[in-house]
Design a protein around this motif. Structure first.
Motif, PDB file in Angstrom:
ATOM      1  N   PRO A   1      33.740 166.013   0.025  1.00 13.99           N
ATOM      2  CA  PRO A   1      33.657 164.848   0.920  1.00 13.99           C
ATOM      3  C   PRO A   1      34.647 164.903   2.082  1.00 13.99           C
ATOM      4  CG  PRO A   1      33.571 164.150  -1.375  1.00 13.99           C
ATOM      5  CD  PRO A   1      33.905 165.611  -1.389  1.00 13.99           C
ATOM      6  N   TRP A   2      35.763 165.584   1.893  1.00 15.88           N
ATOM      7  CA  TRP A   2      36.787 165.625   2.940  1.00 15.88           C
ATOM      8  C   TRP A   2      36.581 166.781   3.929  1.00 15.88           C
ATOM      9  CZ3 TRP A   2      37.875 166.410  -2.300  1.00 15.88           C
ATOM     10  CH2 TRP A   2      38.095 167.733  -2.682  1.00 15.88           C
ATOM     11  N   ASP A   3      35.606 167.634   3.699  1.00 17.02           N
ATOM     12  CA  ASP A   3      35.401 168.785   4.573  1.00 17.02           C
ATOM     13  C   ASP A   3      34.880 168.359   5.945  1.00 17.02           C
ATOM     14  OD1 ASP A   3      36.213 170.629   2.690  1.00 17.02           O
ATOM     15  OD2 ASP A   3      34.197 170.993   1.927  1.00 17.02           O
ATOM     16  N   VAL A   4      35.387 168.991   6.975  1.00 19.95           N
ATOM     17  CA  VAL A   4      34.925 168.766   8.348  1.00 19.95           C
ATOM     18  C   VAL A   4      34.279 170.062   8.834  1.00 19.95           C
ATOM     19  CG1 VAL A   4      35.602 168.217  10.718  1.00 19.95           C
ATOM     20  CG2 VAL A   4      36.765 167.108   8.798  1.00 19.95           C
ATOM     21  N   PRO A   5      32.987 170.061   9.107  1.00 16.55           N
ATOM     22  CA  PRO A   5      32.326 171.301   9.531  1.00 16.55           C
ATOM     23  C   PRO A   5      32.728 171.704  10.938  1.00 16.55           C
ATOM     24  CG  PRO A   5      30.806 169.466   9.667  1.00 16.55           C
ATOM     25  CD  PRO A   5      32.052 168.929   9.026  1.00 16.55           C
ATOM     26  N   VAL A   6      32.692 173.004  11.187  1.00 15.40           N
ATOM     27  CA  VAL A   6      32.975 173.507  12.526  1.00 15.40           C
ATOM     28  C   VAL A   6      31.710 173.398  13.379  1.00 15.40           C
ATOM     29  CG1 VAL A   6      34.787 175.056  11.703  1.00 15.40           C
ATOM     30  CG2 VAL A   6      32.439 175.916  11.907  1.00 15.40           C
ATOM     31  N   ASP A   7      31.898 173.529  14.682  1.00 11.51           N
ATOM     32  CA  ASP A   7      30.775 173.444  15.617  1.00 11.51           C
ATOM     33  C   ASP A   7      30.177 174.802  15.929  1.00 11.51           C
ATOM     34  OD1 ASP A   7      30.921 170.480  16.476  1.00 11.51           O
ATOM     35  OD2 ASP A   7      32.977 171.175  16.690  1.00 11.51           O
TER      36      ASP A   7
ATOM     37  N   ARG B   1      36.644 163.311  10.833  1.00 13.28           N
ATOM     38  CA  ARG B   1      35.523 163.222   9.899  1.00 13.28           C
ATOM     39  C   ARG B   1      34.390 162.345  10.415  1.00 13.28           C
ATOM     40  NH1 ARG B   1      37.319 161.463   4.150  1.00 13.28           N
ATOM     41  NH2 ARG B   1      35.063 161.594   3.860  1.00 13.28           N
ATOM     42  N   ALA B   2      34.684 161.342  11.202  1.00 18.44           N
ATOM     43  CA  ALA B   2      33.648 160.395  11.642  1.00 18.44           C
ATOM     44  C   ALA B   2      32.853 160.990  12.801  1.00 18.44           C
ATOM     45  CB  ALA B   2      34.286 159.077  12.061  1.00 18.44           C
ATOM     46  N   GLY B   3      31.645 161.439  12.514  1.00 19.98           N
ATOM     47  CA  GLY B   3      30.744 161.887  13.577  1.00 19.98           C
ATOM     48  C   GLY B   3      31.029 163.292  14.048  1.00 19.98           C
ATOM     49  N   ARG B   4      29.963 163.992  14.479  1.00 16.05           N
ATOM     50  CA  ARG B   4      30.117 165.335  15.006  1.00 16.05           C
ATOM     51  C   ARG B   4      29.612 165.456  16.431  1.00 16.05           C
ATOM     52  NH1 ARG B   4      27.532 170.014  11.787  1.00 16.05           N
ATOM     53  NH2 ARG B   4      28.159 171.035  13.706  1.00 16.05           N
ATOM     54  N   ARG B   5      28.525 164.735  16.735  1.00 20.16           N
ATOM     55  CA  ARG B   5      27.828 165.030  17.986  1.00 20.16           C
ATOM     56  C   ARG B   5      28.712 164.824  19.210  1.00 20.16           C
ATOM     57  NH1 ARG B   5      22.573 165.859  19.103  1.00 20.16           N
ATOM     58  NH2 ARG B   5      22.001 165.316  16.975  1.00 20.16           N
ATOM     59  N   TRP B   6      29.547 163.780  19.212  1.00 23.45           N
ATOM     60  CA  TRP B   6      30.381 163.512  20.374  1.00 23.45           C
ATOM     61  C   TRP B   6      31.857 163.736  20.059  1.00 23.45           C
ATOM     62  CZ3 TRP B   6      27.174 163.557  24.084  1.00 23.45           C
ATOM     63  CH2 TRP B   6      25.896 163.015  23.944  1.00 23.45           C
ATOM     64  N   ARG B   7      32.112 164.491  19.002  1.00 22.21           N
ATOM     65  CA  ARG B   7      33.490 164.657  18.557  1.00 22.21           C
ATOM     66  C   ARG B   7      34.298 165.557  19.495  1.00 22.21           C
ATOM     67  NH1 ARG B   7      33.581 167.698  13.360  1.00 22.21           N
ATOM     68  NH2 ARG B   7      33.668 169.491  14.773  1.00 22.21           N
ATOM     69  N   LYS B   8      35.534 165.206  19.645  1.00 27.23           N
ATOM     70  CA  LYS B   8      36.501 166.040  20.345  1.00 27.23           C
ATOM     71  C   LYS B   8      37.717 166.157  19.435  1.00 27.23           C
ATOM     72  CE  LYS B   8      39.495 165.983  24.423  1.00 27.23           C
ATOM     73  NZ  LYS B   8      39.915 165.224  25.615  1.00 27.23           N
ATOM     74  N   PRO B   9      38.252 167.361  19.258  1.00 29.38           N
ATOM     75  CA  PRO B   9      37.883 168.632  19.889  1.00 29.38           C
ATOM     76  C   PRO B   9      36.696 169.303  19.188  1.00 29.38           C
ATOM     77  CG  PRO B   9      39.672 168.997  18.359  1.00 29.38           C
ATOM     78  CD  PRO B   9      39.412 167.504  18.357  1.00 29.38           C
ATOM     79  N   LYS B  10      36.152 170.327  19.851  1.00 28.43           N
ATOM     80  CA  LYS B  10      35.183 171.192  19.214  1.00 28.43           C
ATOM     81  C   LYS B  10      35.942 172.197  18.348  1.00 28.43           C
ATOM     82  CE  LYS B  10      31.518 169.372  20.987  1.00 28.43           C
ATOM     83  NZ  LYS B  10      30.588 168.618  20.113  1.00 28.43           N
ATOM     84  N   LEU B  11      35.350 172.545  17.209  1.00 32.89           N
ATOM     85  CA  LEU B  11      35.983 173.451  16.258  1.00 32.89           C
ATOM     86  C   LEU B  11      35.203 174.758  16.186  1.00 32.89           C
ATOM     87  CD1 LEU B  11      36.570 170.930  13.310  1.00 32.89           C
ATOM     88  CD2 LEU B  11      38.108 171.453  15.218  1.00 32.89           C
ATOM     89  N   ILE B  12      35.919 175.875  16.294  1.00 34.94           N
ATOM     90  CA  ILE B  12      35.297 177.193  16.192  1.00 34.94           C
ATOM     91  C   ILE B  12      36.036 177.999  15.132  1.00 34.94           C
ATOM     92  CG2 ILE B  12      34.787 179.358  17.366  1.00 34.94           C
ATOM     93  CD1 ILE B  12      34.506 177.868  19.959  1.00 34.94           C
ATOM     94  N   ALA B  13      35.304 178.435  14.123  1.00 33.86           N
ATOM     95  CA  ALA B  13      35.883 179.319  13.107  1.00 33.86           C
ATOM     96  C   ALA B  13      35.808 180.757  13.606  1.00 33.86           C
ATOM     97  CB  ALA B  13      35.135 179.176  11.788  1.00 33.86           C
ATOM     98  N   LEU B  14      36.925 181.479  13.507  1.00 32.83           N
ATOM     99  CA  LEU B  14      36.978 182.877  13.930  1.00 32.83           C
ATOM    100  C   LEU B  14      36.977 183.752  12.675  1.00 32.83           C
ATOM    101  CD1 LEU B  14      37.286 184.859  16.339  1.00 32.83           C
ATOM    102  CD2 LEU B  14      39.754 184.766  15.927  1.00 32.83           C
ATOM    103  N   THR B  15      35.957 184.589  12.527  1.00 34.11           N
ATOM    104  CA  THR B  15      35.825 185.427  11.342  1.00 34.11           C
ATOM    105  C   THR B  15      35.179 186.759  11.712  1.00 34.11           C
ATOM    106  OG1 THR B  15      33.585 184.740  10.733  1.00 34.11           O
ATOM    107  CG2 THR B  15      35.399 183.363   9.934  1.00 34.11           C
ATOM    108  N   TYR B  16      35.231 187.675  10.779  1.00 33.44           N
ATOM    109  CA  TYR B  16      34.385 188.860  10.890  1.00 33.44           C
ATOM    110  C   TYR B  16      32.969 188.449  10.487  1.00 33.44           C
ATOM    111  CZ  TYR B  16      38.862 191.225  11.082  1.00 33.44           C
ATOM    112  OH  TYR B  16      40.127 191.614  11.445  1.00 33.44           O
ATOM    113  N   ASP B  17      31.985 189.179  10.961  1.00 39.01           N
ATOM    114  CA  ASP B  17      30.608 188.760  10.727  1.00 39.01           C
ATOM    115  C   ASP B  17      30.254 188.725   9.243  1.00 39.01           C
ATOM    116  OD1 ASP B  17      27.342 189.257  11.107  1.00 39.01           O
ATOM    117  OD2 ASP B  17      28.306 188.173  12.736  1.00 39.01           O
TER     118      ASP B  17
END
Length: 209
Positions: A183-189, A156-172
């Motif tokens: 508040p607990w959500d972590v966005p994907v990259d 949750r702390a910071g995105r710009r230098w975060r590891k690992p990178k997160l990729i959501a796999l979906t249909y378009d």
């Protein structure tokens, strides 16, 4: 992009699951090939990367072609395994070719634990995760069980230098304009779909594509 801003989260889950179920086997197979070709062009997988993917369940976007690609590129692969249903504890464990699997109580395949030690999520380089829907800011709507939310909390702390990178796999069609975030959500990259790899800008004024 779909415009489901006014739908509740549960209504959106129902709508997206319905649309996924409506896809034919040939459409799902074509999407899987597109996932792979887009990942190749984006050079997502490189030798030595520690990459977590998932074993698809039901009508989720099928990432088995990505598992094959990542393995062929020399990545070290991991997949989720539930350690405690009561505590909603999920960790990532090594995934080897022809590994013995079990089906958990949700009907999802996962490796037998045995003597295999889970890896800390901060030790991973890339996590490809499923989603019911993802918005333009990278916030995802999951199945509602909460296992991924718990697993991602340490990021949750910071995105710009975060590891690992997160990729959501979906249909378009699973990309939506806006999701109400918690508040607990972590966005994907990034969002990898059968049409494109959409990178989530860290600057809100940057283009999503």
């Amino acid at each position: 992009m779909s415009h489901e801003r006014d739908l509740s989260r549960e209504a959106l889950r129902r709508e997206m699951r319905k649309r996924r179920r409506a896809l034919s086997a040939s459409e799902r197979a074509l999407a899987s090939r597109h996932f792979r070709s887009i990942a190749v062009r984006a050079r997502l997988f490189r030798s030595g990367l520690r990459v977590a993917l998932y074993l698809p369940y039901g009508h989720e976007a099928d990432c088995r072609s990505l598992i094959q690609l990542a393995r062929a590129r020399g990545c070290i692969l991991y997949v989720p395994r539930i350690l405690s249903y009561r505590k909603f504890a999920m960790r990532f464990v090594p995934h080897h070719p022809n590994a013995s699997l079990r089906t958990n109580r949700h009907g999802i395949d996962e490796p037998l634990l045995g003597n295999v030690a889970p890896i800390s999520i901060q030790q991973l380089d890339l996590v490809v995760l499923p989603a019911i829907a993802v918005d333009a800011r990278g916030y995802r709507l999951g199945s509602g069980a909460g296992f991924y939310d718990r697993a991602l909390q340490r990021l949750r702390a910071g995105r710009r230098w975060r590891k690992p990178k997160l990729i959501a796999l979906t249909y378009d069609f699973q990309r939506v304009e806006h999701l109400t975030s918690h508040p607990w959500d972590v966005p994907v990259d990034a969002i990898l779909t059968d049409k494109h790899l959409y990178r989530i800008p860290t600057d809100p004024h940057e283009s999503l594509t």
